[in-house]
Scaffold this active site. Sequence first.
Site, PDB file in Angstrom:
ATOM      1  N   GLY A  69       0.813  -1.202   0.000  1.00 57.62           N
ATOM      2  CA  GLY A  69       0.000   0.000   0.000  1.00 57.62           C
ATOM      3  C   GLY A  69       0.847   1.253   0.000  1.00 57.62           C
ATOM      4  O   GLY A  69       0.508   2.255  -0.642  1.00 57.62           O
ATOM      5  N   THR A  70       1.962   1.231   0.725  1.00 53.67           N
ATOM      6  CA  THR A  70       2.869   2.373   0.739  1.00 53.67           C
ATOM      7  C   THR A  70       3.441   2.647  -0.650  1.00 53.67           C
ATOM      8  O   THR A  70       3.516   3.791  -1.096  1.00 53.67           O
ATOM      9  CB  THR A  70       4.013   2.125   1.742  1.00 53.67           C
ATOM     10  OG1 THR A  70       3.464   2.055   3.068  1.00 53.67           O
ATOM     11  CG2 THR A  70       5.056   3.224   1.677  1.00 53.67           C
ATOM     12  N   GLN A 177      -7.679   1.628   5.186  1.00 50.34           N
ATOM     13  CA  GLN A 177      -8.414   1.179   6.364  1.00 50.34           C
ATOM     14  C   GLN A 177      -9.879   0.879   6.086  1.00 50.34           C
ATOM     15  O   GLN A 177     -10.481   0.069   6.784  1.00 50.34           O
ATOM     16  CB  GLN A 177      -8.322   2.235   7.475  1.00 50.34           C
ATOM     17  CG  GLN A 177      -7.012   2.248   8.223  1.00 50.34           C
ATOM     18  CD  GLN A 177      -6.765   0.981   9.031  1.00 50.34           C
ATOM     19  OE1 GLN A 177      -7.680   0.220   9.332  1.00 50.34           O
ATOM     20  NE2 GLN A 177      -5.520   0.734   9.381  1.00 50.34           N
ATOM     21  N   SER A 194      -4.284  -1.515   0.672  1.00 48.51           N
ATOM     22  CA  SER A 194      -3.300  -2.527   1.044  1.00 48.51           C
ATOM     23  C   SER A 194      -4.011  -3.765   1.555  1.00 48.51           C
ATOM     24  O   SER A 194      -4.839  -3.682   2.475  1.00 48.51           O
ATOM     25  CB  SER A 194      -2.363  -1.970   2.119  1.00 48.51           C
ATOM     26  OG  SER A 194      -1.299  -2.849   2.374  1.00 48.51           O
ATOM     27  N   ALA A 195      -3.686  -4.932   0.983  1.00 47.72           N
ATOM     28  CA  ALA A 195      -4.442  -6.149   1.248  1.00 47.72           C
ATOM     29  C   ALA A 195      -4.357  -6.624   2.687  1.00 47.72           C
ATOM     30  O   ALA A 195      -5.308  -7.222   3.207  1.00 47.72           O
ATOM     31  CB  ALA A 195      -3.974  -7.267   0.301  1.00 47.72           C
ATOM     32  N   HIS A 196      -3.233  -6.400   3.368  1.00 45.90           N
ATOM     33  CA  HIS A 196      -3.115  -6.936   4.723  1.00 45.90           C
ATOM     34  C   HIS A 196      -4.016  -6.220   5.716  1.00 45.90           C
ATOM     35  O   HIS A 196      -4.198  -6.681   6.840  1.00 45.90           O
ATOM     36  CB  HIS A 196      -1.652  -6.888   5.194  1.00 45.90           C
ATOM     37  CG  HIS A 196      -1.151  -5.518   5.518  1.00 45.90           C
ATOM     38  ND1 HIS A 196      -0.671  -4.663   4.558  1.00 45.90           N
ATOM     39  CD2 HIS A 196      -1.036  -4.858   6.689  1.00 45.90           C
ATOM     40  CE1 HIS A 196      -0.289  -3.535   5.135  1.00 45.90           C
ATOM     41  NE2 HIS A 196      -0.498  -3.625   6.431  1.00 45.90           N
ATOM     42  N   CYS A 320       6.563   7.287  24.216  1.00 46.78           N
ATOM     43  CA  CYS A 320       7.030   8.349  25.100  1.00 46.78           C
ATOM     44  C   CYS A 320       7.926   7.728  26.159  1.00 46.78           C
ATOM     45  O   CYS A 320       7.470   6.951  26.981  1.00 46.78           O
ATOM     46  CB  CYS A 320       5.844   9.053  25.744  1.00 46.78           C
ATOM     47  SG  CYS A 320       6.325  10.411  26.816  1.00 46.78           S
TER      48      CYS A 320
END
Length: 460
Positions: A69-70, A177, A194-196, A320
């Site tokens: 997807g990226t 998403q 993105s498939a995952h 953090c």
Amino acid sequence: MPYFDAASAAPLHPVARQALLAALDEGWADPARLHREGRRARLLLDAAREAAAEAVGCRPDELTFTSSGTRAVHSGISGALAGRRRVGRHLVVSAVEHSSVLHSAAAHESGGGSFTEVRVDGTGAVSAQEYGGALREDTALACLQSANHEVGTEQPVAEVSELCRAAGVPLLVDAAQSLGWGPVPAGWSLLTASAHKWGGPAGVGFLAVRKGVRFATQGPTDERESGRAAGFEDIPAIVAAAASLRAVREEAAAESLRLRVLVDRIRTRVPELVPDVEVVGDPVRRLPHLVTFSCLYVDGETLLHELDRSGFSVSSGSSCTSSTLTPSHVLKAMGVLSEGNVRVSLPAGTSDEDVDRFLAALPPAVAGVREKLGAPAATIPSPAPAPSLVVDALGRRCPIPVIELAKVIGEVPVGGTVTVLSDDEAARLDIPAWCAMREQEYVGEEPADRGSAYVVRRLS
């Protein structure tokens, strides 16, 4: 062990597993070859493209399979910007886009382009009118996610797409998403996924580019995927991705209703069970399976470890520690507490009992982390507005001094000061870093009877 991190990667869907195994035997050959094995592989690839295109809402020849997807986002943005270079080099994005979009925007700027980041409200949503106001005559591309990865808030894609169409600007929608829950409203020009995220295998991304959109692929190309994604197609994974998308879509209506009830229970019960908690994101216009909440006086990474030890896999949008502050850009843009946050994203099949056990495990986990940090056991009343305030964080380890500062900075008027008393050496780094990140003025360090006094002036 309940897995509550489906927004990062959903468990492999049974249909995806079956399709993957079957395609391993039939789809291993080169689909560009004319022999029998190649033709068989081509048939599988074409069938997968048709199924995926139907789910996306585009023509099969508009859909490209990428390695992630990226990669789809990077290719989509760079290709659309290059294709419309004559129009201009201006890009519009929202402040809460996935990091892949923001990284592309930064790379575009470093190459001589420019971009405008549209702010969001406290729920994480953009105003369609404000987004439209960011469009200019030299805007080559606009980007807007369909729903946020961290808090689940849905964006006004339909309204923004109308404004983009009127301005003659193509709109790229990151649907990673949301695509498993339903199609994106019409009007987009480019779409990535993105498939995952929906239970398909990792390593398969979708890039859809509407006919008529000017697009110039960047980098070396070959004959694969219409020249938009170089390299040999992973046909078994692509087949599994398309099959699982169709399967989850068939289950989406019923599963959405069921998971929304469970998430509503978490949204309601967590503030009742745990003091000093803020549930973030839009309570209505949101993905059905995702909820994020932030806990005061809690180190997010430590809390995640405690929940993992209790048998629950969740995630956080920020980290953090005593020496670094790297909060979520999404929560920062929303103006909500960005420390100690927990994202719960339920996969399909999550039971009522799993959620009840999580709600039982959360309060002692939070209390345990707070006790280790020396945090107060109950809510501290906010002081009345005053020109200056003093926060006594003596004897408390970071990040508590920073959290106390973040909690009261809004109680002083612009120009007022907050003095943080701390004897933890880490505060010497953390407080100036927080000021730089939140665009407040770090006045300096002063000696105190115990430890040091760190003075911060409110600028906004």
